[in-house]
Design a protein around this motif. Structure first.
Motif, mmCIF file in Angstrom:
data_model
loop_
_atom_site.group_PDB
_atom_site.id
_atom_site.type_symbol
_atom_site.label_atom_id
_atom_site.label_comp_id
_atom_site.label_asym_id
_atom_site.label_seq_id
_atom_site.Cartn_x
_atom_site.Cartn_y
_atom_site.Cartn_z
ATOM 1 N N SER A 111 0.874 -1.129 -0.024
ATOM 2 C CA SER A 111 0.080 0.016 -0.247
ATOM 3 C C SER A 111 0.936 1.325 -0.027
ATOM 4 C CB SER A 111 -0.821 -0.016 1.061
ATOM 5 O OG SER A 111 -0.027 0.130 2.390
ATOM 6 N N THR A 112 0.337 2.437 -0.683
ATOM 7 C CA THR A 112 1.069 3.634 -0.523
ATOM 8 C C THR A 112 0.412 4.706 0.211
ATOM 9 O OG1 THR A 112 0.049 4.127 -2.713
ATOM 10 C CG2 THR A 112 1.980 2.810 -2.797
ATOM 11 N N ASN A 113 0.839 5.855 0.079
ATOM 12 C CA ASN A 113 0.193 6.857 0.697
ATOM 13 C C ASN A 113 -1.461 7.423 -0.112
ATOM 14 O OD1 ASN A 113 2.126 7.330 2.559
ATOM 15 N ND2 ASN A 113 3.157 8.761 1.239
ATOM 16 N N LYS A 114 -1.436 7.028 -1.196
ATOM 17 C CA LYS A 114 -2.875 7.293 -2.092
ATOM 18 C C LYS A 114 -3.728 6.046 -1.803
ATOM 19 C CE LYS A 114 -0.582 10.494 -5.169
ATOM 20 N NZ LYS A 114 -0.484 10.841 -6.707
ATOM 21 N N LYS A 115 -4.939 6.382 -1.805
ATOM 22 C CA LYS A 115 -6.021 5.206 -1.756
ATOM 23 C C LYS A 115 -6.184 4.506 -3.205
ATOM 24 C CE LYS A 115 -10.467 4.232 0.006
ATOM 25 N NZ LYS A 115 -11.801 5.003 0.526
ATOM 26 N N GLU A 116 -6.185 3.289 -3.056
ATOM 27 C CA GLU A 116 -6.520 2.393 -4.246
ATOM 28 C C GLU A 116 -5.275 2.296 -5.089
ATOM 29 O OE1 GLU A 116 -8.763 0.176 -4.420
ATOM 30 O OE2 GLU A 116 -9.897 1.014 -2.750
ATOM 31 N N LYS A 117 -4.135 2.640 -4.553
ATOM 32 C CA LYS A 117 -2.948 2.604 -5.445
ATOM 33 C C LYS A 117 -1.792 1.759 -4.646
ATOM 34 C CE LYS A 117 0.420 5.692 -8.166
ATOM 35 N NZ LYS A 117 0.817 6.859 -8.267
ATOM 36 N N TYR A 118 -1.065 0.815 -5.373
ATOM 37 C CA TYR A 118 -0.094 -0.027 -4.921
ATOM 38 C C TYR A 118 1.169 -0.162 -5.406
ATOM 39 C CZ TYR A 118 -4.962 -1.162 -3.057
ATOM 40 O OH TYR A 118 -6.132 -1.073 -2.766
ATOM 41 N N ILE A 119 2.150 -0.705 -4.858
ATOM 42 C CA ILE A 119 3.307 -0.903 -5.255
ATOM 43 C C ILE A 119 3.260 -2.188 -6.328
ATOM 44 C CG2 ILE A 119 5.792 -1.243 -4.945
ATOM 45 C CD1 ILE A 119 5.393 0.021 -2.196
ATOM 46 N N GLU A 120 3.855 -1.880 -7.620
ATOM 47 C CA GLU A 120 3.782 -2.975 -8.591
ATOM 48 C C GLU A 120 5.063 -4.004 -8.237
ATOM 49 O OE1 GLU A 120 1.654 -4.058 -10.929
ATOM 50 O OE2 GLU A 120 0.482 -1.943 -10.389
ATOM 51 N N PRO A 121 4.728 -5.294 -8.475
ATOM 52 C CA PRO A 121 5.913 -6.219 -7.980
ATOM 53 C C PRO A 121 7.140 -5.895 -8.852
ATOM 54 C CG PRO A 121 3.936 -7.312 -8.315
ATOM 55 C CD PRO A 121 3.632 -6.157 -8.743
ATOM 56 N N PHE A 122 8.228 -6.322 -8.283
ATOM 57 C CA PHE A 122 9.617 -5.835 -9.062
ATOM 58 C C PHE A 122 10.559 -6.823 -8.595
ATOM 59 C CE2 PHE A 122 9.537 -4.005 -4.743
ATOM 60 C CZ PHE A 122 10.880 -4.062 -4.305
ATOM 61 N N ASN A 123 11.627 -6.743 -9.312
ATOM 62 C CA ASN A 123 12.766 -7.591 -9.163
ATOM 63 C C ASN A 123 13.928 -6.787 -8.771
ATOM 64 O OD1 ASN A 123 11.282 -9.815 -9.946
ATOM 65 N ND2 ASN A 123 12.403 -9.860 -12.143
ATOM 66 N N LYS A 124 14.969 -7.266 -7.917
ATOM 67 C CA LYS A 124 16.310 -6.629 -7.346
ATOM 68 C C LYS A 124 17.336 -7.334 -7.202
ATOM 69 C CE LYS A 124 17.168 -2.881 -4.172
ATOM 70 N NZ LYS A 124 17.669 -2.022 -5.226
ATOM 71 N N MET A 125 18.384 -6.776 -7.792
ATOM 72 C CA MET A 125 19.762 -7.524 -7.398
ATOM 73 C C MET A 125 20.433 -7.235 -6.001
ATOM 74 S SD MET A 125 21.965 -9.532 -8.755
ATOM 75 C CE MET A 125 21.975 -9.782 -10.616
ATOM 76 N N ILE A 126 20.353 -8.085 -5.352
ATOM 77 C CA ILE A 126 20.997 -8.050 -3.853
ATOM 78 C C ILE A 126 22.489 -8.608 -3.772
ATOM 79 C CG2 ILE A 126 20.541 -8.128 -1.330
ATOM 80 C CD1 ILE A 126 18.539 -6.265 -2.612
ATOM 81 N N PRO A 127 23.315 -7.964 -3.271
ATOM 82 C CA PRO A 127 24.680 -8.451 -3.014
ATOM 83 C C PRO A 127 24.728 -9.400 -1.887
ATOM 84 C CG PRO A 127 24.876 -6.189 -1.829
ATOM 85 C CD PRO A 127 23.304 -6.458 -2.543
#
Length: 398
Positions: free
Chosen positions: A186-202
């Protein structure tokens, strides 16, 4: 296709009868009536004319079959801007429809309801996120039906896993350790969410996990940065002289998988843009920065972490804020400090993608060896566990 053929194959306003009349005129057929035409079309018989000419129906049927094809679609198609505009409108309407169905889902068919009832799934759907509304246990032995799960330190959880996989029990003292992290999208805006993502972690403390180590070439002006890159695992490091050697073809770039650069030398890499192409160091890809050790560890033996959003299934409540990821943090025969560093690095790297003005991105973390076995919930300063923090404060003041 020529203009004459298109005109012959294009259906006329009068329909098939006018097209047939045109073909008859080409054969010098004068006395033909509508009655004879309809009879021949239905009975596939010979056509007899007053001038002695005979014609067979298969020829006409083959011509009619060709006439049924519409050959002007590629000629009369809409302009590209019109097609793009209609595509955008279609995708916007599709997105609105999906959102409307998500808020007001249609009722399940009666047969599906009977099937779910037979399987023991209640009418109230279960949440994919485990609800934490039970009190904390007060003893070392408790029933999770009445109490919430216990939070362990990393050292305690590792000790439990080593006991489970001791040679006298499950006999896998060097098993891979997994961590599962749950998110709140969830984000600060209603009905708006973070999209799934990929991330390279060391991974600062590497371990055997069946992945081939990548070769990295580093660019930097200062000798300290070049030495730090080499110590972190870079195959080669250098400055402007290395750039000239690559541009002249003295060094084969095929031997390297990734190219990273320090910010102080990033502008001098333009002669290599045509050679490196997609491998050219860029800041948005994480290959340009100031921490050479972290960048080398990330691309040399790091791991790609994928944020997964569960697919909706019957009998489970759809939660657009829920997502999770699985990652490897080490082996059971490693030191606790090394495993803890890898875990904190993963949690910190995931927090970089958290929305601003929120600390509720990471909700829960569990470490385990086998997904079918027991998972131990751990606590960390990066995890937003308000209930446990309040419990610790009350226990300290009591």
């Amino acid at each position: 296709m020529s203009l004459l053929v298109r005109q012959m194959l294009r259906p006329s306003p009068g329909g098939i009868i006018n097209i047939t009349a045109q073909l008859c005129r080409q054969q010098n057929i004068v006395n033909r009536t509508l009655t004879v035409q309809s009879y021949c079309f239905k009975n596939d018989s010979l056509l007899n004319y007053s001038n002695g000419i005979k014609s067979t129906m298969p020829i006409l049927s083959s011509v009619i079959s060709v006439m049924n094809f519409h050959t002007t679609a590629c000629v009369e198609r809409a302009r590209q801007s019109t097609r793009i505009r209609k595509r955008k409108v279609y995708m916007a309407n599709k997105k609105k429809k999906e959102e409307r169905l998500r808020k007001n889902p249609p009722p399940l068919p009666y047969k599906v309801q009977l099937m779910l009832k037979k399987k023991g799934i209640t009418e109230t759907p279960d949440s994919k996120r485990e609800v934490d509304d039970k009190p904390f246990p007060t003893d070392d032995v408790w029933d999770e039906h009445f109490f919430t799960w216990k939070r362990h330190s990393v050292e305690e959880a590792l000790a439990f896993l080593r006991n489970h996989y001791h040679p006298t029990m499950l006999d896998d003292s060097s098993a891979l350790i997994n961590v599962r992290v749950e998110f709140d999208l969830s984000t600060n805006k209603k009905e708006k969410y973070i999209e799934p993502f990929n991330k390279m972690i060391p991974l600062y403390h590497a371990f055997e996990r069946g992945v081939v180590e990548k070769s990295v070439l580093a660019f930097a002006h200062k000798m300290e940065d070049q030495q730090a890159a080499l110590e972190a695992g870079a195959k080669k490091a250098g400055g402007p002289d290395l750039i000239d050697d690559i541009a002249k073809g003295k060094i084969d770039i095929i031997d390297f998988d990734y190219f990273i650069a320090h910010e102080d030398i990033a502008l001098e890499l333009k002669p290599l843009l045509g050679l490196l192409r997609d491998q050219f160091p860029k800041k948005n890809l994480g290959t340009v920065g100031t921490d050479m050790q972290k960048m080398v560890k990330t691309f040399c033996n790091g791991q790609m972490i994928e944020i997964v959003k569960p697919k909706p299934v019957p009998g489970a409540k759809e939660d657009p804020t829920f997502a999770y990821c699985d990652a490897l943090i080490g082996r059971l025969d490693m030191k606790d400090e090394e495993i803890k560093v890898n875990l904190e690095t993963i949690l910190g790297g995931l927090m970089e993608a958290a929305p601003k003005k929120t600390n509720a991105f990471l909700q829960r973390a569990k470490i385990f060896v086998d997904d079918r076995m027991e998972k131990f919930t751990i606590y960390s300063d990066l995890i937003n566990d308000k209930k446990y923090k309040e419990y610790v404060k009350k226990s300290a003041t009591a």
